[in-house]
Design an enzyme around this catalytic site. Structure first.
Site, mmCIF file in Angstrom:
data_model
loop_
_atom_site.group_PDB
_atom_site.id
_atom_site.type_symbol
_atom_site.label_atom_id
_atom_site.label_comp_id
_atom_site.label_asym_id
_atom_site.label_seq_id
_atom_site.Cartn_x
_atom_site.Cartn_y
_atom_site.Cartn_z
ATOM 1 C CG ASP A 180 -1.826 1.214 1.240
ATOM 2 O OD1 ASP A 180 -2.226 1.652 0.162
ATOM 3 O OD2 ASP A 180 -2.131 1.705 2.339
ATOM 4 C CD GLU B 206 -3.469 3.144 6.034
ATOM 5 O OE1 GLU B 206 -2.905 3.183 7.127
ATOM 6 O OE2 GLU B 206 -4.436 3.875 5.738
ATOM 7 C CG ASP C 233 -0.626 -1.329 6.322
ATOM 8 O OD1 ASP C 233 -1.356 -0.442 5.869
ATOM 9 O OD2 ASP C 233 -0.326 -1.422 7.528
#
Length: 426
Positions: free
Chosen positions: A158, A161, A193
């Site tokens: 991600d 995050e 994430d």
């Protein structure tokens, strides 16, 4: 859709009106009782919007008895037997012109309505947005199948995050994964994430039932204080992926975290026991990336001989054994991405849970126990209103059992919630 047109003539029955006015004047001059019924008949005739052909037709109106209707028919026969006087001819011509003008206006409106109807019935040319939405819908509905050897696993990282919005950490993440030979791609995720997808040559992507939420110890303390920890845990539990992993990194000597270390360890233990998530502790960021690279290799071995196909979230089998089952149903990445978006429409119950999680000392287990009895704030306010006094209202929630041990919510939290929902802020 049909359009109703209202046509109202100025004088629908001019002859009958003139006759009644003449008879009424004679009756008033002679002071006859018939003047009352004639006046009533004249008023109802003037109020009637449609033409009447005979005295018999007038019988539907108030004030028109049998004698008056017969009198009108006799006058009508006498009128038709005579030649029209010049003044009456002019009046009749004007009347006919008025009727024809109304008919033409009605016909024009009907023609205009028909043109608009035909125009609206034409198929609208789809816009780029319409085509994109149609393509997205077809993509979600299309069943994807992947046979053994026809797909590769890809680790998704991600952009938001994982890095904590720190470019240095993000570059470090990619550098570590490259050195560990972990095939990965940086992409925006709406949940978690890290996660893994099976990707075929056509670009189809199915999500493996593993998702990782990375937390450094200082970030964990911050998320517990502001309620993000419980909100994220709730969203992860409902994302449809079976195996949830909390990857927790130490922060130096774990000092000056904002919360006692024992409190953080207790929060992780509660998450593990109560929700079944897996908690993995690492010493630093490199160790975290090494763990993810090892997971990629292990998953590659487990899924190498599997046949995969796409399913909807409602058809997911959470009890499927990944080691023994050779045909697995998985979510499409697009479906997971869209359904897990934070801006997705939530039910009132879900919004109520998130609202409760923002309050101090309200864990997810306690919030879920409250909404089990009171699904919406309105239900809770109604329950407060039904209490006999303020003391009963303040302790209304105190005895609600929470968590696996079913411990009561307690007087302090119950009073805090009552004060919050019964105070009028200005």
């Amino acid at each position: 859709m049909e359009t109703r047109l209202e046509v109202r003539l100025r004088q629908p029955n001019p002859l009958f009106t003139r006759w009644l006015e003449r008879w009424l004047r004679e009756a008033e001059r002679r002071e006859q009782k018939s003047q009352f019924s004639l006046r009533q008949a004249l008023e109802s005739l003037k109020s009637y919007p449609l033409p009447l052909a005979s005295g018999r037709d007038c019988s539907i109106l108030r004030g028109f008895g049998g004698t008056l209707c017969q009198l009108i028919d006799e006058e009508l026969r006498h009128h038709r037997g005579l030649r029209l006087l010049p003044q009456e001819a002019v009046f009749q011509e004007r009347y006919e012109q008025q009727v024809q003008a109304v008919v033409r206006k009605v016909q024009e409106k009907q023609l205009e309505h028909q043109k608009r109807q035909k125009k609206s019935d034409r198929p609208r040319k789809p816009t780029k947005k319409d085509l994109a939405e149609l393509a997205a819908h077809e993509e979600r509905e299309r069943v994807v199948e992947m046979k053994p050897g026809q797909f590769q696993l890809l680790l998704l990282v991600d952009t938001q995050e994982t890095s904590g919005k720190n470019k240095k950490v993000l570059d470090q993440t990619r550098s570590y994964l490259d050195s560990l030979e972990a095939r990965h791609e940086v992409r925006r995720l709406t949940i978690g994430d890290f996660l893994w997808v099976a990707q075929d040559q056509e670009g189809n992507e199915l999500v493996l039932p593993y998702i990782v939420e990375r937390k450094r110890m200082d970030d964990l303390a911050s998320s517990i204080r502001d309620g993000r920890f419980h909100e994220q845990k709730h969203r992860l539990q409902h994302c449809g992926l079976q195996h949830i992993i909390y990857l927790v990194e130490d922060y130096g000597d774990n000092e000056q975290l904002g919360l006692p270390l024992d409190s953080l360890q207790q929060a992780l233990t509660n998450a593990k026991v109560q929700t079944g998530v897996r908690v993995v502790r690492t010493a630093n960021h490199y160790r975290s990336m090494s763990y993810l690279a090892g997971m990629s290799r292990s998953l590659g071995q487990i899924f190498a001989g599997k046949k995969l196909h796409s399913v909807d979230r409602g058809a997911l089998d959470q009890s499927t054994c990944l080691l023994t089952n050779s045909d697995l149903g998985l979510l499409k990445f697009r479906a997971l991405y869209e359904d897990s978006a934070k801006n997705a429409q939530l039910t009132v119950r879900e919004v109520f849970v998130q609202q409760l999680l923002q309050l101090h000392s309200l864990s997810l287990e306690r919030a879920m126990a409250i909404v089990e009895l009171y699904p919406t704030p309105r239900c809770l306010l109604d329950a407060y209103a039904e209490c006999a006094d303020q003391k009963q209202a303040r302790l209304l929630l105190a005895s609600i059992p929470c968590g696996p041990l079913e411990r009561p919510l307690g007087d302090k939290i119950s009073q805090c919630l009552h004060e919050f929902y019964s105070t009028h802020f200005r």
